[in-house]
Design a protein around this motif. Structure first.
Motif, short mmCIF file in Angstrom:
data_model
loop_
_atom_site.label_atom_id
_atom_site.label_comp_id
_atom_site.label_asym_id
_atom_site.label_seq_id
_atom_site.Cartn_x
_atom_site.Cartn_y
_atom_site.Cartn_z
N GLU A 30 -2.75 -8.24 15.62
CA GLU A 30 -3.82 -8.72 15.03
C GLU A 30 -3.51 -9.40 13.30
OE1 GLU A 30 -6.55 -4.41 15.16
OE2 GLU A 30 -5.26 -5.00 14.09
N ALA A 31 -2.23 -9.74 13.61
CA ALA A 31 -1.34 -11.13 12.99
C ALA A 31 -0.81 -10.93 11.64
CB ALA A 31 -2.55 -12.48 12.33
N TRP A 32 -1.33 -9.28 11.23
CA TRP A 32 -0.37 -8.58 10.05
C TRP A 32 1.15 -8.14 10.16
CZ3 TRP A 32 0.26 -3.74 10.55
CH2 TRP A 32 0.10 -2.48 11.79
N SER A 33 1.72 -7.76 9.93
CA SER A 33 3.15 -7.51 9.65
C SER A 33 3.69 -6.54 8.55
CB SER A 33 3.43 -8.79 9.99
OG SER A 33 3.91 -8.94 8.56
N ARG A 68 1.82 -14.63 3.11
CA ARG A 68 1.83 -15.30 4.53
C ARG A 68 3.16 -16.08 5.16
NH1 ARG A 68 -2.79 -14.58 6.56
NH2 ARG A 68 -1.78 -15.13 9.21
N LYS A 69 3.26 -15.48 5.80
CA LYS A 69 5.22 -16.08 6.55
C LYS A 69 4.68 -17.28 8.06
CE LYS A 69 9.21 -13.65 4.78
NZ LYS A 69 9.68 -15.14 4.35
N ASN A 70 5.67 -17.70 8.16
CA ASN A 70 5.58 -18.27 9.55
C ASN A 70 6.00 -17.11 10.63
OD1 ASN A 70 4.20 -20.42 8.89
ND2 ASN A 70 6.42 -21.35 9.00
N THR A 71 5.26 -16.87 11.94
CA THR A 71 5.61 -16.21 13.10
C THR A 71 6.76 -16.43 13.82
OG1 THR A 71 3.05 -14.71 13.29
CG2 THR A 71 5.14 -14.72 14.79
N LEU A 72 7.54 -15.53 13.57
CA LEU A 72 9.24 -15.81 13.91
C LEU A 72 9.12 -15.25 16.16
CD1 LEU A 72 11.08 -14.53 11.52
CD2 LEU A 72 11.35 -16.79 12.23
N GLU A 129 5.26 2.25 0.86
CA GLU A 129 5.40 3.23 1.79
C GLU A 129 3.64 3.69 2.10
OE1 GLU A 129 7.79 6.66 0.77
OE2 GLU A 129 6.55 7.78 2.07
N LYS A 130 2.86 3.71 0.69
CA LYS A 130 1.86 4.59 0.76
C LYS A 130 1.34 3.04 1.24
CE LYS A 130 2.41 6.24 -3.90
NZ LYS A 130 1.76 6.07 -5.59
N VAL A 131 1.04 1.84 1.07
CA VAL A 131 0.44 0.56 2.40
C VAL A 131 0.83 0.93 3.48
CG1 VAL A 131 0.98 -1.93 2.61
CG2 VAL A 131 1.10 -0.67 0.34
N ALA A 132 1.70 1.38 4.18
CA ALA A 132 2.41 1.23 5.00
C ALA A 132 1.35 2.59 5.94
CB ALA A 132 3.86 1.11 5.50
N ALA A 133 1.02 3.92 4.98
CA ALA A 133 0.60 5.06 5.63
C ALA A 133 -1.27 4.87 5.00
CB ALA A 133 1.41 5.63 5.09
N THR A 134 -1.66 3.73 4.79
CA THR A 134 -2.90 3.59 4.67
C THR A 134 -3.61 2.41 5.42
OG1 THR A 134 -2.26 2.64 2.54
CG2 THR A 134 -2.64 5.22 2.74
N ARG A 150 -0.06 -12.02 8.10
CA ARG A 150 0.28 -11.16 7.11
C ARG A 150 0.84 -10.53 6.20
NH1 ARG A 150 -3.59 -7.87 5.07
NH2 ARG A 150 -4.54 -7.27 7.31
N LEU A 151 1.84 -10.43 5.42
CA LEU A 151 2.78 -9.19 4.85
C LEU A 151 2.10 -8.10 4.40
CD1 LEU A 151 4.53 -11.52 5.78
CD2 LEU A 151 5.77 -10.53 3.98
N ILE A 152 0.95 -6.99 5.06
CA ILE A 152 0.64 -6.12 3.56
C ILE A 152 1.32 -6.29 2.82
CG2 ILE A 152 -0.87 -5.13 6.58
CD1 ILE A 152 0.84 -2.98 6.21
#
Ligand code: MTE
Ligand code: MO
Length: 328
Positions: free
Chosen positions: A149-152, A301-305, A84-89, A294-296
């Motif tokens: 920007e290729a993060w998710s 790293r994951k392949n994009t679907l 949650e904090k990662v997503a909010a920052t 890139r998974l924040i």
């Protein structure tokens, strides 16, 4: 030092939505009455006391909270939820800053009270306030969320289907597109004056069939709570099979149109951002190749679907179209 400020993930609690001013003024009137100042005799306010004025005394003016909504099991993640904090920052919200540290720039933002106007080609145009929105049956949905920007990230949204909401205004058959306009309060948003090149307020759009797709949400919360400022308080769209910029934060207006509306990023860079903007690993953006993300938080790293993994629910929308450009 940001920890001295209100933490970014501190939300506007639903209790702040209570009409506290009304509650206080009522107490003030009672106090005045007790002091014998005769306030009760002053005009029509005395009509307030047709019922027992003391019956609510000491009781908190509480409204039922829609959070967390009932978890909709249909939508499963293939990865852990983002912290949650990662997503909010780590956010994009250009009204405040073009940096990811939006949480350091939202102090002046006042997301309550709020109104959401729904207008255009519909039989019953209406304006909703937050109480109206929070009375709508909420659910929680776990969705992937992919920025161009290729993060998710992967988060639990709180809200309801945009399709069900639109039914309330009875769209006319001529309505082919849905436009979303975000708020425009330069005095609360330092990013607006810093970037006169951006045509605020933020504006986005979907076809009516996309807006009616069961994945499209109107979200009033995240992580089991009301929407924090950084994620687009108090109400935003969530369109999970498209790049993040198609999901408009802090919206004040939804308009049904018979013409294809211009969108914020398409207007700024039409070669880079098309109207559809469906997540597509095979079509690179000039600055970000889209094959992986890139998974924040974990930085995995994951392949994009394709369609961000939502093909089964959305592919029919595009079956007769040839989509080529990054944004398309
Ligand atoms: N009003 C407004 N909405 C916006 C943006 C913005 O700058 N202003 N940025 C978009 C982009 S680029 C992304 S990736 C998502 C980010 O949402 P999040 O910060 O909740 O992850 O919001 C979208 N909605
Ligand atoms: Mo984005």
């Amino acid at each position: 030092m940001w920890i001295k400020k209100r933490r970014a993930w501190d939300i506007v609690p639903a209790s702040e939505a209570t009409p506290e001013s009304v509650y206080l003024s009522r107490r003030q009137i009672l106090k005045a009455a007790a002091a014998g100042t005769g306030a009760l005799l002053l005009g029509p306010s005395s009509l307030l006391w047709a019922d027992d004025p003391k019956k609510d005394e000491g009781k908190k003016d509480e409204k039922p909270s829609p959070y967390p909504g009932r978890l909709n099991q249909k939508f499963k993640l293939d990865r852990p939820k983002t912290d949650e904090k990662v997503a909010a920052t780590y956010n994009n919200f250009y009204e405040f800053t073009t940096k990811k540290s939006v949480f350091e720039h939202v102090d002046a933002f006042k997301p309550e009270p709020w109104k959401l106007e729904v207008t255009g080609l519909c039989a019953k145009p209406q304006t909703f306030d937050l109480d109206d929105l929070r009375k709508i049956d909420h659910e929680e949905r776990l969705y992937r969320h992919r920025c161009v920007e290729a993060w998710s990230m992967a988060v639990p949204w709180e809200g309801f289907q945009l399709s069900k909401f639109l039914e309330k205004v009875e769209p006319k058959s001529e309505a082919k597109y849905v436009r979303f306009i975000s708020f425009h309060r330069p005095e609360e948003c330092p990013g607006i004056a810093q970037h006169p090149e951006y045509p605020f307020p933020y504006f986005e759009a979907l076809t009516i069939d996309e807006a009616k797709n069961e994945l499209a949400l109107l979200a009033t919360g995240i992580y089991g709570k009301a929407m924090p400022k950084v994620h687009g308080a108090p109400v935003r769209t969530v369109i999970p099979w498209k790049y993040g910029y198609k999901s408009s934060k802090s919206i004040v207006k939804i308009e049904l149109t018979d013409f294809k509306p211009e969108t914020f990023w398409h207007k700024l860079a039409p070669e880079e951002y098309g109207f559809f903007s469906n997540v597509n690993p095979d079509v690179p953006h000039p600055r970000w190749k889209q094959s992986s993300e890139r998974l924040i938080g974990t930085e995995e790293r994951k392949n994009t679907l394709i369609y961000n993994g939502y093909t089964a629910l959305v592919a029919d929308l595009y079956k007769d179209m040839k989509l080529e450009k990054a944004g398309d």
